[in-house]
Design a protein around this motif. Sequence first.
Motif, PDB file in Angstrom:
ATOM      1  N   GLU A 123     -15.493 -19.250  19.539  1.00 18.71           N
ATOM      2  CA  GLU A 123     -15.600 -18.530  18.277  1.00 18.71           C
ATOM      3  C   GLU A 123     -14.243 -18.002  17.807  1.00 18.71           C
ATOM      4  O   GLU A 123     -13.952 -17.988  16.610  1.00 18.71           O
ATOM      5  N   VAL A 124     -13.418 -17.558  18.754  1.00 20.93           N
ATOM      6  CA  VAL A 124     -12.088 -17.047  18.412  1.00 20.93           C
ATOM      7  C   VAL A 124     -11.192 -18.180  17.925  1.00 20.93           C
ATOM      8  O   VAL A 124     -10.480 -18.052  16.918  1.00 20.93           O
ATOM      9  N   LEU A 125     -11.234 -19.300  18.607  1.00 22.73           N
ATOM     10  CA  LEU A 125     -10.404 -20.441  18.203  1.00 22.73           C
ATOM     11  C   LEU A 125     -10.830 -20.981  16.843  1.00 22.73           C
ATOM     12  O   LEU A 125      -9.986 -21.371  16.021  1.00 22.73           O
ATOM     13  N   ALA A 155      -9.494 -18.646  14.217  1.00 28.55           N
ATOM     14  CA  ALA A 155      -8.043 -18.839  14.070  1.00 28.55           C
ATOM     15  C   ALA A 155      -7.748 -20.111  13.296  1.00 28.55           C
ATOM     16  O   ALA A 155      -6.811 -20.154  12.487  1.00 28.55           O
ATOM     17  N   GLN A 156      -8.551 -21.123  13.539  1.00 28.99           N
ATOM     18  CA  GLN A 156      -8.374 -22.385  12.816  1.00 28.99           C
ATOM     19  C   GLN A 156      -8.602 -22.188  11.318  1.00 28.99           C
ATOM     20  O   GLN A 156      -7.816 -22.664  10.490  1.00 28.99           O
ATOM     21  N   LYS A 157      -9.633 -21.439  10.974  1.00 24.97           N
ATOM     22  CA  LYS A 157      -9.952 -21.204   9.569  1.00 24.97           C
ATOM     23  C   LYS A 157      -8.867 -20.386   8.882  1.00 24.97           C
ATOM     24  O   LYS A 157      -8.603 -20.559   7.687  1.00 24.97           O
ATOM     25  N   GLU A 158      -8.249 -19.466   9.634  1.00 23.22           N
ATOM     26  CA  GLU A 158      -7.259 -18.571   9.039  1.00 23.22           C
ATOM     27  C   GLU A 158      -5.827 -19.064   9.233  1.00 23.22           C
ATOM     28  O   GLU A 158      -4.878 -18.367   8.856  1.00 23.22           O
ATOM     29  N   MET A 159      -5.668 -20.260   9.793  1.00 26.69           N
ATOM     30  CA  MET A 159      -4.332 -20.729  10.157  1.00 26.69           C
ATOM     31  C   MET A 159      -3.374 -20.769   8.966  1.00 26.69           C
ATOM     32  O   MET A 159      -2.202 -20.397   9.083  1.00 26.69           O
ATOM     33  N   LEU A 160      -3.859 -21.214   7.809  1.00 26.46           N
ATOM     34  CA  LEU A 160      -2.980 -21.351   6.647  1.00 26.46           C
ATOM     35  C   LEU A 160      -3.056 -20.168   5.691  1.00 26.46           C
ATOM     36  O   LEU A 160      -2.202 -20.028   4.809  1.00 26.46           O
ATOM     37  N   ASP A 161      -4.099 -19.340   5.840  1.00 21.23           N
ATOM     38  CA  ASP A 161      -4.267 -18.224   4.910  1.00 21.23           C
ATOM     39  C   ASP A 161      -4.943 -17.065   5.630  1.00 21.23           C
ATOM     40  O   ASP A 161      -6.164 -16.966   5.682  1.00 21.23           O
ATOM     41  N   ALA A 202       0.096 -14.279  19.272  1.00 21.15           N
ATOM     42  CA  ALA A 202      -0.558 -13.910  20.526  1.00 21.15           C
ATOM     43  C   ALA A 202      -1.296 -12.580  20.372  1.00 21.15           C
ATOM     44  O   ALA A 202      -2.402 -12.402  20.888  1.00 21.15           O
ATOM     45  N   VAL A 203      -0.689 -11.626  19.655  1.00 18.34           N
ATOM     46  CA  VAL A 203      -1.346 -10.339  19.426  1.00 18.34           C
ATOM     47  C   VAL A 203      -2.573 -10.528  18.531  1.00 18.34           C
ATOM     48  O   VAL A 203      -3.630  -9.914  18.759  1.00 18.34           O
ATOM     49  N   TYR A 204      -2.456 -11.382  17.538  1.00 16.75           N
ATOM     50  CA  TYR A 204      -3.591 -11.693  16.665  1.00 16.75           C
ATOM     51  C   TYR A 204      -4.760 -12.246  17.482  1.00 16.75           C
ATOM     52  O   TYR A 204      -5.908 -11.813  17.329  1.00 16.75           O
ATOM     53  N   LEU A 205      -4.485 -13.189  18.380  1.00 16.88           N
ATOM     54  CA  LEU A 205      -5.552 -13.758  19.201  1.00 16.88           C
ATOM     55  C   LEU A 205      -6.078 -12.748  20.213  1.00 16.88           C
ATOM     56  O   LEU A 205      -7.276 -12.713  20.504  1.00 16.88           O
ATOM     57  N   LEU A 206      -5.191 -11.915  20.755  1.00 17.16           N
ATOM     58  CA  LEU A 206      -5.636 -10.827  21.620  1.00 17.16           C
ATOM     59  C   LEU A 206      -6.644  -9.956  20.886  1.00 17.16           C
ATOM     60  O   LEU A 206      -7.720  -9.634  21.414  1.00 17.16           O
ATOM     61  N   ASN A 207      -6.338  -9.590  19.666  1.00 17.18           N
ATOM     62  CA  ASN A 207      -7.224  -8.742  18.880  1.00 17.18           C
ATOM     63  C   ASN A 207      -8.573  -9.424  18.642  1.00 17.18           C
ATOM     64  O   ASN A 207      -9.630  -8.791  18.721  1.00 17.18           O
ATOM     65  N   GLU A 208      -8.550 -10.706  18.381  1.00 16.59           N
ATOM     66  CA  GLU A 208      -9.793 -11.437  18.144  1.00 16.59           C
ATOM     67  C   GLU A 208     -10.625 -11.551  19.422  1.00 16.59           C
ATOM     68  O   GLU A 208     -11.859 -11.455  19.390  1.00 16.59           O
ATOM     69  N   VAL A 209      -9.977 -11.746  20.559  1.00 14.79           N
ATOM     70  CA  VAL A 209     -10.703 -11.791  21.833  1.00 14.79           C
ATOM     71  C   VAL A 209     -11.342 -10.434  22.116  1.00 14.79           C
ATOM     72  O   VAL A 209     -12.495 -10.351  22.564  1.00 14.79           O
ATOM     73  N   LEU A 210     -10.613  -9.359  21.841  1.00 11.61           N
ATOM     74  CA  LEU A 210     -11.168  -8.020  22.047  1.00 11.61           C
ATOM     75  C   LEU A 210     -12.394  -7.797  21.154  1.00 11.61           C
ATOM     76  O   LEU A 210     -13.388  -7.204  21.580  1.00 11.61           O
ATOM     77  N   GLY A 211     -12.326  -8.286  19.923  1.00  7.68           N
ATOM     78  CA  GLY A 211     -13.485  -8.193  19.040  1.00  7.68           C
ATOM     79  C   GLY A 211     -14.662  -8.999  19.571  1.00  7.68           C
ATOM     80  O   GLY A 211     -15.822  -8.568  19.472  1.00  7.68           O
TER      81      GLY A 211
END
Length: 361
Positions: A17-19, A22-28, A243-252
């Motif tokens: 779900e996190v990946l 991130a894929q959806k938000e990669m460009l925007d 990396a911090v962005y993905l950390l935040n998403e994993v925490l969510g």
Amino acid sequence: MSRAYNFNAGPAALPDEVLEKAQKEMLDFNHTGMSVMELSHRSTDYEQVHNQAQERLRTLLDIPEDYEVLLLQGGASLQFSMLPMNVLQSGETANYILTGSWSEKALKEAQMIGQTRVGASAKDQNFTHIPDVDALQLDSRDKYVHITTNNTIFGTQWQELDYNWLSPVVADMSSDILSRPVPVSSFGAIYAGAQKNLGPSGVTVVIVKKEWVSQAPGHTPTMLRYDTHAEKNSLFHTPPTFAVYLLNEVLGWVEERGGVLGMQQRNKEKAAMLYDTIDGSGGFYRGHAETDSRSSMNVTFNLPTEELNKQFLAEAKQAGFVGLNGHRSVGGCRASIYNAVSKESCQALQDFMLTFQKNHQ
């Protein structure tokens, strides 16, 4: 595209779900027209991500207000030296409990900084167990006692974390942070590389008592001082923003699944699948760790012969399993089942193990 059964020890599996997000938000990201990797780390959009990650960590781990939460770089390996640089004063001694390769490396780095001693070691039995707490050599004069809470190579883990020892405890929790509740107030400092249970490689979480933050000697380099980063909210220099962005998403993702207690229950169920298979195999699968020291994050085992080990790994690879090779120190096999590894993946591995035993016993 089918996803692999990912049992890598680190970098390790991330939640689908996190990946996907991130894929959806990669460009925007956040309607900025830019990827989060392109944002200024001084921008409001990035700072919101940065601050939310810190607050989520505080909430999930119930971190008291008298602790700093730092987002650093260099992995846990840099903390092996950065911690004693900041905390260990001239004439003071740090006590290290050796339960595997990473605690040995932590000791080696600390020895370059100040005085150290070894309060216990399981090396003489190839790190198959966690030392008996009652047998540890502790001294109230120790500045801190350092432990590695989970040992990825050997598959052992400290079962209890609520310590009332003579000195503050410092812990490398790289491979089991967020997998179970942690009594943070029992520790002087906790550090963890993100690439096993928190997110991708590139960011390191350091949780440290505020009274320890400003103790570094004056000659300590600016970038290696905790107070440098605490004073600037871990934004003294450019952080690893993605990396911090993905950390935040994993925490969510963890929040949505019952927090740390939810992860603990999930991990118990996953580990039971594999350990029950090992214990019920009649010796076909042989666990490396002693039963009372078993890790809920890294399941290590061997088969009766090296030939069968190789055949197991070869057939597992063909069946879509990744990362099951054991470390060269132990050999055999290792399944790393961190938070993001699904119960379905563990069920698939259990089924494969049972079938392999049936076909080769």
